[in-house]
Design an enzyme around this catalytic site. Structure first.
Site, PDB file in Angstrom:
ATOM      1  N   TYR A  54      29.262  40.707  62.651  1.00 44.32           N
ATOM      2  CA  TYR A  54      30.369  39.740  62.580  1.00 44.32           C
ATOM      3  C   TYR A  54      31.336  39.987  63.725  1.00 44.32           C
ATOM      4  O   TYR A  54      31.731  41.119  63.968  1.00 44.32           O
ATOM      5  CB  TYR A  54      31.121  39.876  61.247  1.00 44.32           C
ATOM      6  CG  TYR A  54      30.918  38.656  60.393  1.00 44.32           C
ATOM      7  CD1 TYR A  54      31.452  37.425  60.795  1.00 44.32           C
ATOM      8  CD2 TYR A  54      30.181  38.700  59.228  1.00 44.32           C
ATOM      9  CE1 TYR A  54      31.241  36.288  60.049  1.00 44.32           C
ATOM     10  CE2 TYR A  54      29.968  37.564  58.475  1.00 44.32           C
ATOM     11  CZ  TYR A  54      30.494  36.352  58.889  1.00 44.32           C
ATOM     12  OH  TYR A  54      30.283  35.230  58.156  1.00 44.32           O
ATOM     13  N   GLU A  56      34.191  37.558  64.572  1.00 42.30           N
ATOM     14  CA  GLU A  56      35.164  36.456  64.631  1.00 42.30           C
ATOM     15  C   GLU A  56      36.266  36.784  65.617  1.00 42.30           C
ATOM     16  O   GLU A  56      36.767  37.914  65.658  1.00 42.30           O
ATOM     17  CB  GLU A  56      35.760  36.210  63.245  1.00 42.30           C
ATOM     18  CG  GLU A  56      34.779  35.520  62.315  1.00 42.30           C
ATOM     19  CD  GLU A  56      35.254  35.502  60.880  1.00 42.30           C
ATOM     20  OE1 GLU A  56      35.928  36.463  60.463  1.00 42.30           O
ATOM     21  OE2 GLU A  56      34.944  34.532  60.187  1.00 42.30           O
ATOM     22  N   ASP A 201      30.050  14.861  78.619  1.00 44.77           N
ATOM     23  CA  ASP A 201      29.064  15.552  77.783  1.00 44.77           C
ATOM     24  C   ASP A 201      27.771  15.652  78.594  1.00 44.77           C
ATOM     25  O   ASP A 201      27.019  14.698  78.709  1.00 44.77           O
ATOM     26  CB  ASP A 201      28.861  14.752  76.497  1.00 44.77           C
ATOM     27  CG  ASP A 201      27.843  15.383  75.564  1.00 44.77           C
ATOM     28  OD1 ASP A 201      27.141  16.326  75.989  1.00 44.77           O
ATOM     29  OD2 ASP A 201      27.752  14.923  74.408  1.00 44.77           O
ATOM     30  N   THR A 228      24.956  21.205  75.459  1.00 45.99           N
ATOM     31  CA  THR A 228      24.023  22.056  74.743  1.00 45.99           C
ATOM     32  C   THR A 228      23.526  23.075  75.764  1.00 45.99           C
ATOM     33  O   THR A 228      23.693  22.893  76.969  1.00 45.99           O
ATOM     34  CB  THR A 228      22.797  21.277  74.230  1.00 45.99           C
ATOM     35  OG1 THR A 228      22.108  20.741  75.362  1.00 45.99           O
ATOM     36  CG2 THR A 228      23.193  20.146  73.301  1.00 45.99           C
ATOM     37  N   LYS A 231      18.573  22.255  76.391  1.00 45.57           N
ATOM     38  CA  LYS A 231      17.812  21.118  76.927  1.00 45.57           C
ATOM     39  C   LYS A 231      17.361  21.472  78.350  1.00 45.57           C
ATOM     40  O   LYS A 231      16.636  22.444  78.524  1.00 45.57           O
ATOM     41  CB  LYS A 231      18.648  19.847  76.798  1.00 45.57           C
ATOM     42  CG  LYS A 231      18.929  19.520  75.320  1.00 45.57           C
ATOM     43  CD  LYS A 231      19.744  18.273  75.086  1.00 45.57           C
ATOM     44  CE  LYS A 231      20.013  18.082  73.609  1.00 45.57           C
ATOM     45  NZ  LYS A 231      20.870  16.917  73.330  1.00 45.57           N
ATOM     46  N   ARG A 237      18.926  27.441  71.533  1.00 42.06           N
ATOM     47  CA  ARG A 237      19.635  26.341  70.876  1.00 42.06           C
ATOM     48  C   ARG A 237      21.103  26.722  70.724  1.00 42.06           C
ATOM     49  O   ARG A 237      21.423  27.765  70.156  1.00 42.06           O
ATOM     50  CB  ARG A 237      18.985  26.112  69.515  1.00 42.06           C
ATOM     51  CG  ARG A 237      19.306  24.843  68.826  1.00 42.06           C
ATOM     52  CD  ARG A 237      18.227  24.506  67.817  1.00 42.06           C
ATOM     53  NE  ARG A 237      17.005  24.167  68.523  1.00 42.06           N
ATOM     54  CZ  ARG A 237      16.785  22.985  69.109  1.00 42.06           C
ATOM     55  NH1 ARG A 237      17.667  22.020  69.023  1.00 42.06           N
ATOM     56  NH2 ARG A 237      15.673  22.769  69.769  1.00 42.06           N
TER      57      ARG A 237
HETATM   58  C1  PLP Z   1      21.678  16.620  72.237  1.00 42.14           C
HETATM   59  C2  PLP Z   1      23.035  16.084  72.447  1.00 42.14           C
HETATM   60  C3  PLP Z   1      24.122  16.507  71.660  1.00 42.14           C
HETATM   61  C4  PLP Z   1      23.959  17.322  70.398  1.00 42.14           C
HETATM   62  O1  PLP Z   1      23.444  18.561  70.502  1.00 42.14           O
HETATM   63  P1  PLP Z   1      22.982  19.365  69.187  1.00 42.14           P
HETATM   64  O2  PLP Z   1      22.742  20.741  69.698  1.00 42.14           O
HETATM   65  O3  PLP Z   1      21.770  18.682  68.663  1.00 42.14           O
HETATM   66  O4  PLP Z   1      24.098  19.323  68.203  1.00 42.14           O
HETATM   67  C5  PLP Z   1      25.390  16.072  71.998  1.00 42.14           C
HETATM   68  N1  PLP Z   1      25.577  15.238  73.029  1.00 42.14           N
HETATM   69  C6  PLP Z   1      24.564  14.771  73.779  1.00 42.14           C
HETATM   70  C7  PLP Z   1      24.834  13.849  74.908  1.00 42.14           C
HETATM   71  C8  PLP Z   1      23.249  15.168  73.502  1.00 42.14           C
HETATM   72  O5  PLP Z   1      22.241  14.675  74.228  1.00 42.14           O
END
Ligand code: PLP
Length: 421
Positions: A54, A56, A201, A228, A231, A237
């Site tokens: 933990y 935090e 994003d 993220t 990807k 993840r």
């Molecule tokens: C994949 C994605 C997310 C979400 O990611 P998670 O890890 O699945 O919560 C947010 N914004 C965009 C643009 C994405 O492509």
């Protein structure tokens, strides 16, 4: 020896599922543009004893003792993230991309405030204000769209006009299903003119930005980037929020992530993020990012040659959206199923202003990040595009295509390391 000797002995049911998934990943061709394969080093970090701890709080300011090594891990992750993206501040604790976005909204908005974001049918993400999310009960989401679906150009004049009217607190860029570069300078201008914070994003294209194969929104004045890590960036993840220069914004984001929204950070994932960031800082990652784009272009050329309709006419990044309804007279759902039978995994996707239903839309979406990780190049990419066309026109049976796809996949095993291949 088994990769999972203890699970094999202690939990045969889970063991069978793990072995099955490993085989599925090894033999199939993964074209979902948000998926990738991590290195063994990243997996080792995820499986480490840090999961027991933990922690935090933040490095140097924790609620529990025993943080000598967790502090080291998180500080390294933060420093590497800052270097990768040219940020002054990084928060590496968000558990996923959605969490990164939600924390950012709560950091920068009061209930009822407005976010100006991309229309979801034009490429935006669920967390950018889809009515099924609870976010829409708290914040007000207003949309901008493409001006021209054939080129992908956004309607920046309309965006400015709407922004002046609705006075957003956040001007949000970013997408999950949009194949073009954005004009970041225009976004940043509109945000400045209306007193909003500009947030991009970069979840889908983080690896392209880190590898210098796509523009970095920070260089055009964006304030914040959410992402993220799993990807194109090819990490575990997870999620992350980067702040270009404002200590005030970064402080609000830290408070929103913890204690505002999350509990204890997943330190094993943060260690894995740090390992993947180090991989992405190496020169070989630049080559990877370039190859993703070259491979997408190779696929694009085949589709263009055969007159297949691509939304926005092609791609600047790692993904392509096909209008299979217009091109092949089959729905996105049928196309997804046929290609799945051929060993190709991708997803059905709504196209801009789709007239069909979300569960059975007109398009499919796919991309090259995972196949590029396996070392496939432009020749293989063109070959895959041709197989897709043959299957979708039903010139080739899915079964016959599957043999070819399996052969291609097995000839390109998933690598254990990107440093010592
Ligand atoms: C994949 C994605 C997310 C979400 O990611 P998670 O890890 O699945 O919560 C947010 N914004 C965009 C643009 C994405 O492509």
């Amino acid at each position: 020896m088994s990769e999972y000797p203890f699970i094999e002995q202690e939990d045969p049911d889970i063991f069978r599922a793990l072995v099955g998934e490993d085989k599925r990943q090894a033999e199939g061709l993964e074209l979902i543009p948000s998926e990738n394969y991590v290195s063994r080093a990243v997996k080792e970090a995820m499986a480490s004893s840090l999961t027991n701890k933990y922690s935090e709080g933040y490095p140097g300011k924790r609620y529990y003792g025993g943080q000598e090594f967790t502090d080291a891990v998180e500080s390294l992750a933060v420093e590497r993230a800052k270097k990768l993206f040219g940020a002054a501040f990084a928060n590496v604790q968000p558990l996923g991309g959605a969490n990164a976005n939600i924390a950012t909204y709560f950091a920068l908005l009061e209930p009822g405030d407005t976010v100006l974001g991309m229309d979801l049918s034009h490429g935006g993400h669920l967390t950018h204000g889809h009515p099924v999310t609870y976010l829409t009960k708290i914040f007000n989401f207003v949309r901008y769209k493409m001006k021209n679906i054939e080129t992908g150009e956004l309607d920046y004049d309309d965006m400015r006009r709407v922004a002046k009217k609705v006075k957003p607190k956040i001007v949000l860029a970013g997408f999950s299903a949009y194949p073009r570069e954005l004009d970041y300078a225009k976004f940043a201008d509109i945000a400045r003119e209306t007193g909003a914070v500009s947030v991009m994003d970069i979840a889908h294209i983080a690896g392209l930005i880190a590898g210098n194969a796509a523009k970095n929104p920070f260089e055009y004045g964006f304030d914040v980037m959410t992402t993220t890590t799993h990807k194109t960036l090819r990490g575990p993840r997870g999620g992350m929020v980067l702040t270009r220069e404002s200590a005030d914004i970064a402080k609000k984001i830290d408070k929103a992530v913890f204690p505002g929204f999350q509990g204890g950070p997943h330190m094993h994932q943060i260690a894995a993020k740090a390992v993947s960031f180090a991989e992405a800082l190496r020169p070989s990652f630049k080559k990877y990012a370039e190859r993703i784009i070259a491979n997408t272009k190779a696929m694009e050329n085949v589709f263009r040659k055969h007159g297949v309709r691509m939304i926005t006419g092609g791609s600047d990044n790692h993904l392509i959206l096909l209008d299979v309804w217009t091109s092949f007279g089959i729905s996105g759902r049928e196309a997804e199923l046929l290609l799945d039978q051929a060993g190709i995994t991708l997803n059905k996707n709504a196209i801009a202003d789709d007239t069909r239903k979300p569960m059975d839309p007109s398009g499919i979406r796919f991309g090259t990040p995972a196949m590029t990780t396996r070392g496939m190049g432009e020749v293989e990419s063109a070959q895959v595009a041709q197989i897709m066309i043959d299957v979708l026109t039903k010139r080739t049976s899915a079964l016959a295509a599957k043999e070819e796809i399996t052969r291609l996949a097995l000839a390109h095993p998933i690598p254990d390391s990107f440093i010592h291949p």
